[in-house]
Design an enzyme around this catalytic site. Structure first.
Site, short mmCIF file in Angstrom:
data_model
loop_
_atom_site.label_atom_id
_atom_site.label_comp_id
_atom_site.label_asym_id
_atom_site.label_seq_id
_atom_site.Cartn_x
_atom_site.Cartn_y
_atom_site.Cartn_z
N ASP A 66 -2.82 3.49 19.14
CA ASP A 66 -3.67 3.55 20.48
C ASP A 66 -3.01 3.86 21.43
O ASP A 66 -3.42 4.72 22.32
CB ASP A 66 -4.77 2.32 20.53
CG ASP A 66 -5.41 1.79 19.11
OD1 ASP A 66 -6.13 2.54 18.87
OD2 ASP A 66 -4.77 0.83 18.62
N HIS A 88 -7.60 -3.53 18.05
CA HIS A 88 -7.57 -2.39 17.67
C HIS A 88 -8.93 -2.03 17.01
O HIS A 88 -9.53 -2.18 15.83
CB HIS A 88 -6.50 -2.09 16.66
CG HIS A 88 -6.37 -0.87 15.75
ND1 HIS A 88 -6.25 0.23 16.70
CD2 HIS A 88 -6.74 -0.50 14.57
CE1 HIS A 88 -6.25 1.40 15.51
NE2 HIS A 88 -6.55 0.91 14.30
N ARG A 93 -11.46 2.41 6.36
CA ARG A 93 -13.07 2.63 6.74
C ARG A 93 -13.48 4.23 6.36
O ARG A 93 -12.76 5.01 6.46
CB ARG A 93 -13.54 2.24 8.05
CG ARG A 93 -12.91 3.12 9.24
CD ARG A 93 -13.65 2.66 10.35
NE ARG A 93 -12.66 3.34 11.61
CZ ARG A 93 -13.18 3.60 12.90
NH1 ARG A 93 -14.68 3.31 13.13
NH2 ARG A 93 -12.56 3.86 13.75
N GLY A 126 -3.30 -2.75 8.14
CA GLY A 126 -4.45 -2.46 7.45
C GLY A 126 -5.66 -3.15 8.29
O GLY A 126 -5.47 -4.10 9.01
N ASN A 127 -6.64 -2.66 8.35
CA ASN A 127 -7.51 -2.94 9.26
C ASN A 127 -8.79 -4.11 8.80
O ASN A 127 -8.97 -4.16 7.61
CB ASN A 127 -8.68 -1.68 9.44
CG ASN A 127 -7.91 -0.90 10.70
OD1 ASN A 127 -7.41 -1.65 11.60
ND2 ASN A 127 -7.99 0.30 10.66
N ARG A 157 -1.85 7.48 21.49
CA ARG A 157 -3.07 8.20 21.84
C ARG A 157 -3.34 8.25 23.51
O ARG A 157 -3.78 9.39 24.17
CB ARG A 157 -4.18 7.57 20.98
CG ARG A 157 -4.34 7.98 19.54
CD ARG A 157 -5.46 7.24 18.72
NE ARG A 157 -5.49 7.46 17.76
CZ ARG A 157 -6.00 6.91 16.52
NH1 ARG A 157 -6.68 5.65 16.87
NH2 ARG A 157 -6.23 7.11 15.34
N ILE A 191 -1.01 6.33 4.36
CA ILE A 191 0.12 6.10 5.09
C ILE A 191 1.33 5.78 4.23
O ILE A 191 2.50 6.27 5.19
CB ILE A 191 -0.28 4.91 6.04
CG1 ILE A 191 -1.85 5.12 6.93
CG2 ILE A 191 0.51 4.37 6.94
CD1 ILE A 191 -2.16 3.76 7.56
N GLY A 192 1.26 5.19 3.43
CA GLY A 192 2.54 4.83 2.69
C GLY A 192 3.30 6.17 2.45
O GLY A 192 4.43 6.13 2.63
N GLY A 248 0.77 -1.21 -0.06
CA GLY A 248 -0.03 -0.03 -0.08
C GLY A 248 0.77 1.12 0.22
O GLY A 248 0.37 2.26 0.34
N ALA A 249 1.97 1.05 -0.65
CA ALA A 249 3.26 2.09 -0.51
C ALA A 249 2.54 3.79 -1.09
O ALA A 249 3.12 4.49 -0.91
CB ALA A 249 4.34 1.78 -1.36
P1 NAD Z 1 -5.38 4.26 1.38
O1 NAD Z 1 -6.61 3.85 0.69
O2 NAD Z 1 -4.81 5.77 1.41
O3 NAD Z 1 -3.94 3.51 0.94
C1 NAD Z 1 -4.18 2.13 0.89
C2 NAD Z 1 -3.13 1.54 -0.38
O4 NAD Z 1 -3.26 0.15 -0.25
C3 NAD Z 1 -3.82 2.07 -1.66
O5 NAD Z 1 -2.66 2.79 -2.43
C4 NAD Z 1 -4.24 0.67 -2.32
O6 NAD Z 1 -3.74 0.66 -3.72
C5 NAD Z 1 -3.26 -0.25 -1.63
N1 NAD Z 1 -3.73 -1.69 -1.62
C6 NAD Z 1 -4.99 -2.04 -1.74
N2 NAD Z 1 -4.93 -3.50 -1.96
C7 NAD Z 1 -3.55 -3.84 -1.88
C8 NAD Z 1 -2.63 -4.92 -1.96
N3 NAD Z 1 -3.58 -6.16 -2.11
N4 NAD Z 1 -1.74 -5.06 -2.20
C9 NAD Z 1 -0.90 -3.71 -1.91
N5 NAD Z 1 -1.55 -2.72 -2.02
C10 NAD Z 1 -2.99 -2.63 -1.64
O7 NAD Z 1 -5.40 3.82 2.94
P2 NAD Z 1 -4.44 4.07 4.22
O8 NAD Z 1 -5.06 5.43 4.95
O9 NAD Z 1 -2.91 4.38 3.75
O10 NAD Z 1 -4.70 3.19 5.26
C11 NAD Z 1 -4.31 1.94 4.85
C12 NAD Z 1 -5.10 0.88 5.91
O11 NAD Z 1 -4.33 1.08 7.06
C13 NAD Z 1 -6.67 1.02 6.07
O12 NAD Z 1 -7.17 -0.45 6.18
C14 NAD Z 1 -6.66 1.72 7.31
O13 NAD Z 1 -8.06 1.37 8.07
C15 NAD Z 1 -5.66 1.25 8.13
N6 NAD Z 1 -5.04 1.96 9.37
C16 NAD Z 1 -4.70 1.31 10.59
C17 NAD Z 1 -4.30 1.93 11.66
C18 NAD Z 1 -3.88 1.22 12.78
O14 NAD Z 1 -3.64 1.68 13.91
N7 NAD Z 1 -3.80 -0.25 12.91
C19 NAD Z 1 -4.34 3.37 11.58
C20 NAD Z 1 -4.61 3.93 10.71
C21 NAD Z 1 -5.08 3.07 9.30
C1 LMR Z 2 -7.05 4.84 13.48
O1 LMR Z 2 -7.10 4.17 14.48
O2 LMR Z 2 -7.11 5.93 13.17
C2 LMR Z 2 -7.13 3.68 12.19
O3 LMR Z 2 -7.44 2.17 12.53
C3 LMR Z 2 -8.36 3.84 11.07
C4 LMR Z 2 -9.83 3.71 11.61
O4 LMR Z 2 -10.33 3.29 10.86
O5 LMR Z 2 -10.00 4.42 12.58
#
Ligand code: NAD
Ligand code: LMR
Length: 327
Positions: free
Chosen positions: A159, A187, A92, A130-131, A162, A16-17, A11-12
């Site tokens: 978390d 999470h 989400r 990824g969630n 935070r 986030i990437g 997801g680079a």
């Molecule tokens: P985003 O949509 O901006 O970026 C996600 C990227 O992943 C996109 O560029 C997409 O093309 C790519 N992608 C999708 N499927 C893929 C695959 N099979 N292989 C490789 N790349 C793929 O989303 P984001 O804001 O960067 O968030 C990414 C994930 O992280 C989401 O699921 C989000 O909910 C999660 N997240 C988790 C936390 C945590 O604390 N654990 C915090 C923030 C976000």
């Molecule tokens: C967060 O905690 O900010 C991420 O998991 C994104 C979300 O869906 O809440």
């Protein structure tokens, strides 16, 4: 100079990437003497954007960045990888819960778990962002039978950070004075941010704060719902703070935790503190020489135990919902 460490990031080209790659290139994960190689994975429609990110990495002329490969093939991305940062997944939107993403995202982690199993280096360490992160981590781990479960973790460091910030703000102290914060469980909205075992300036946090109502009715829900609050305000899920937490997670796992403190990480549960076995449950951990250990011997009150039960039950339900992608 040390041999480069190979980091695969999925997801680079996403939000986030984009907040992450420049910090990795700058040496934030492993320190100033350690070169890195980047393997950036995206899906085909995002490859052009990824090429732009790679151009910017080149334009940064980062001395520690030894080479960058862009690919839409997971097996190529994970080939010889020492670290896999699994960020790529759908985020989400407003009004959704993270578990609502399971159907869309779990299959990604099934395929990536299999590719890791086939191609990663023997010392691979995996962080799932990824969630829904805990259950996606379970899916990846179960699809990688040759990699020890201890090498898989899911990120609850955001978390944790935070919780630390909320406690510091309430006590009117710098965040560095807040230690021994724990986020237990999933999470998700059921996570249990625990102020009762935390210290502020070396004293028990509840004693320093002196406001039980605030801990239960303000602090806990604020941390639990912070992801939604950011989505509500930004229209997009957290990215800069998530990238920062991921850097912190890897720094701790690689470099260890400071004496007298711990961090929160979702790790494979063998049932410690009554959590369900076999799910990825967030615990307080200390880390030495790249090996984490769950902090032992914390006294849990009935309130703590009830919170752990609720979040553990949610993880069992998520595991049930993910059965189709669990071998
Ligand atoms: P985003 O949509 O901006 O970026 C996600 C990227 O992943 C996109 O560029 C997409 O093309 C790519 N992608 C999708 N499927 C893929 C695959 N099979 N292989 C490789 N790349 C793929 O989303 P984001 O804001 O960067 O968030 C990414 C994930 O992280 C989401 O699921 C989000 O909910 C999660 N997240 C988790 C936390 C945590 O604390 N654990 C915090 C923030 C976000
Ligand atoms: C967060 O905690 O900010 C991420 O998991 C994104 C979300 O869906 O809440």
């Amino acid at each position: 100079m040390n041999a480069p460490i190979r980091v695969a990031l999925t997801g680079a080209a996403g939000n986030i990437g984009y907040a992450l790659v420049f910090r990795i290139a700058n040496g934030d994960l492993f320190g100033p003497g350690q070169p890195v190689q980047l393997r950036l994975l995206e899906i085909p429609p995002a490859m052009k954007t990824l090429e732009g990110v790679a151009m910017e990495l080149e334009d940064g002329a980062f001395p520690l960045l030894h080479d960058v490969i862009l690919t839409d093939d997971a097996r190529m991305a994970f080939d010889g990888a020492n670290w896999a940062l699994l960020v790529g997944a759908r985020p989400r939107g407003k009004g959704m819960e993270r578990a609502d993403l399971l159907g869309a995202n779990a299959p990604i982690f099934k395929a990536q778990g299999a590719a890791l199993n086939e191609r990663a280096a023997a010392d691979i360490r995996v962080v799932v962002v990824g969630n829904p992160a805990n259950t996606n981590c379970l899916v990846a781990q179960r699809n990688a039978p040759d990699i020890p479960a201890e090498r898989f973790t899911a990120m609850t460091r955001l978390d944790h950070n935070r919780a630390k910030s909320q406690l510091a703000k309430k006590a009117g102290v710098p965040v560095a004075e807040v230690t021994r914060v724990t986020v237990w469980g999933n999470h998700s909205g059921t996570q249990y941010p625990d102020a009762y075992h935390a210290l502020i300036g070396g004293r028990p946090a509840p004693e320093v704060i002196g406001d039980e109502y605030w801990i239960r009715e303000v602090f806990i829900p604020t941390v639990q719902k912070r992801g939604s609050a950011v989505i509500e305000a930004r229209g997009q899920s957290s990215a800069g703070s998530a990238a920062n937490a991921l850097i912190n997670h890897v720094q701790s796992w690689y470099g260890g935790t400071p004496a007298g403190d711990w961090v929160s990480m979702a790790v494979h549960s063998a049932g410690a503190y009554g959590a369900p076995e076999g799910v990825f449950f967030s615990y307080p951990v200390t880390i030495r020489d790249g090996v984490y250990q769950i902090v032992e011997g914390l006294d849990l009150s009935p309130f703590d135990r009830e919170r752990l039960r609720i979040t553990g039950e949610e993880l069992l339900q998520e595991r049930q919902d993910a059965l189709q992608v669990l071998p």
